[in-house]
Design an enzyme around this catalytic site. Structure first.
Site, PDB file in Angstrom:
ATOM      1  N   GLU A  17      38.459  -4.734 -10.990  1.00  0.00           N
ATOM      2  CA  GLU A  17      38.067  -5.031 -12.363  1.00  0.00           C
ATOM      3  C   GLU A  17      36.886  -5.988 -12.474  1.00  0.00           C
ATOM      4  OE1 GLU A  17      41.385  -6.050 -14.820  1.00  0.00           O
ATOM      5  OE2 GLU A  17      42.445  -4.229 -14.337  1.00  0.00           O
ATOM      6  N   GLU A  39      46.378   0.496 -11.192  1.00  0.00           N
ATOM      7  CA  GLU A  39      47.187  -0.489 -11.917  1.00  0.00           C
ATOM      8  C   GLU A  39      47.663   0.128 -13.208  1.00  0.00           C
ATOM      9  OE1 GLU A  39      45.804  -4.424 -12.955  1.00  0.00           O
ATOM     10  OE2 GLU A  39      44.983  -4.704 -10.946  1.00  0.00           O
TER      11      GLU A  39
END
Ligand code: GCO
Length: 474
Positions: free
Chosen positions: A170, A379
């Protein structure tokens, strides 16, 4: 969602796993020569995190390694994704290697392999060595070169048994929460710095892909992006434009350079006046950033609906939850988007809307717009108001429903022809949820922080059974 009365199987070889990150679970921040990261500094800054929580001890994974490896084996997921703490490996972020830090990850990898679990290391999950921040951090070009060195060290030490590597987790969060919103380390609030950080994170990704391939024969490299469909609150052109800007910042600013070798034109224009901003881009960088990947990791929690600041009254009248005033933070004030919530969708304790079908939509969009390499949902999961019942059990039916519905949405994408090869639940353990401290529990396993005791929640058993069946029960 289509009503499914029959169990639905996952494709052969579909890879189930769980995921964690170093600063969130390890603790032992002074152990065995580890250096200081920006998250140590930030979490110890008064007012930075909820209740002043820090990762000093957290889930104490560093000292519960064998117990956690047994939990992973008990879950039966064939893969485990963890992150390597750069300051354990290179306490200063450059120069000398700390062998004792590498040894911890060696023990982790060996422990996984002995239990038949595929290790999936992530090289960066936000814990930048503080000495590198002191000389500029990600807005400084040199950090990308230091990351390439570090990637080569880790890949050289943990290969050749480790084949699947994630460069960054991320990068949007590292760049924009850290350098524009100031709610993550290092707590800066400067859009121009966030743009430059974005570029150097991506450049370092490309360099790390090259380093991994050079060090690990047969190694597979990818990046893990947080992606979210963004929706306009109405069909009004101002709302459409706000949603497009949000999509540009959250999604295209990362997908376009990594998968197409170019920054989106609207974002180049939007940030043109920012310093140092895109001024840091040099010839050849985008070729490095677009180094072909073996897979793309997608992190998904929920979609985002926005209106334009001048359209808040209309959004409220349409029944949306709308904040009292337009956001004043540097990121959204500059993007001129206002996050709103649709009343018909439930939200998790993070205030994130639950809409599993948005995952299907996202996977289809990535496939259609980018012709990506194989996808992994690396995720997905939810914070929940978990508690230990008087009988000692932790029952989290909300999380089971969330995981089940998102796995169903993933299967819908596969049915529509998207090449999705795996799913990793966030997270194995309750942990330090960044600025939210310990107030949010994402684990399949409850952690009693004072004692370090672990209690698998009912979602752990559900996920274990789903993995074993290799199918979603009706
Ligand atoms: C993330 C993060 C995790 C968070 C999770 C829940 O990559 O955003 O990887 O560190 O804990 O997403 O917010």
């Amino acid at each position: 969602m289509p009503a499914n009365r029959q169990s639905r199987s996952f494709p052969e070889g579909f890879l189930f796993g769980t995921k964690t990150s170093a600063y969130q679970i390890e603790g032992s921040v002074d152990a065995d020569g580890r250096g200081v990261s920006i998250w140590d500094t930030y979490s110890h800054t008064p007012g930075a995190t909820r209740h002043g929580d820090t990762g000093d001890v957290t889930s104490d994974h560093y000292r519960h390694l064998d117990e956690d490896l047994d939990l992973i084996a008990g879950l039966g997921a064939p893969a485990f994704c963890f992150s390597v703490a750069w300051p354990r490996v290179q306490p200063l972020g450059s120069g000398p290697v700390n062998q004792r830090g590498l040894d911890f990850y060696r023990r982790l990898v060996d422990g996984l392999l002995r239990r038949g679990v595929t290790p999936v290391p992530t090289l960066f999950h936000w814990d930048l060595p503080q000495p590198l921040q002191d000389v500029g951090g990600w807005p400084a070009r040199d950090t990308a070169g230091r990351f390439a060195d570090y990637a080569a060290i880790v890949a050289g030490a943990l290969g050749p048994e480790v084949k699947m590597w994630v460069t960054h987790n991320e990068p949007w969060c590292a760049a924009w929460l850290g350098y524009a919103l100031g709610v993550h380390a290092p707590g800066r609030r400067d859009v121009g710095l966030a743009v430059a950080a974005t570029h150097h994170l991506l450049l370092s990704h490309g360099l790390a892909v090259q380093a991994i391939r050079a060090a690990v024969p047969g190694g597979r490299a990818g990046i893990d992006l947080s992606l979210m469909p963004t929706r306009p609150a109405s069909a009004h052109e101002d709302d459409l434009a706000a949603a497009r800007r949000a999509d540009g910042n959250l999604n295209r600013l990362f997908l376009d350079p990594v998968l197409r070798g170019e920054y989106p034109a609207d974002m180049l224009a939007h940030y043109a006046a920012r310093q140092p901003g895109f001024g840091v881009v040099q010839d050849g960088d985008l070729r490095t950033i677009a180094e072909p990947l073996d897979f793309l990791g997608v992190n998904f929690y929920g979609p985002r609906t926005v209106c334009a600041p001048n359209r808040m009254a209309e959004a409220r009248a349409a029944g949306y939850w709308v904040p009292a005033a337009p956001p004043e933070d540097p990121l959204n004030a500059d993007l001129r988007d206002v996050e709103v919530h649709r009343p018909e969708f439930e939200r998790t304790p993070m205030d994130w809307e639950i809409e599993p079908a948005a995952l299907t939509e996202l996977l289809l969009r990535v496939r259609d717009d980018y012709a990506p390499p194989p996808l992994y949902v690396l995720e997905n999961g939810m914070a929940n108001d978990d508690y230990v019942a008087p009988d000692g059990e932790v029952r989290d039916p909300e999380r089971i429903a969330y995981l089940r519905d998102h796995l169903g949405a993933l299967l819908d994408a596969i049915s529509a022809g998207v090449d999705v090869r795996g799913y990793f639940a966030w997270s194995l353990l309750d942990n330090f949820e960044w600025a939210n401290g310990f107030s949010k529990r994402f684990g399949l396993v409850w952690v009693d922080y004072p004692s370090g005791a672990r209690i698998p929640k009912s979602s752990f058993a559900w996920y274990r059974d789903t993995i074993r069946a290799h199918a979603l029960a009706p």
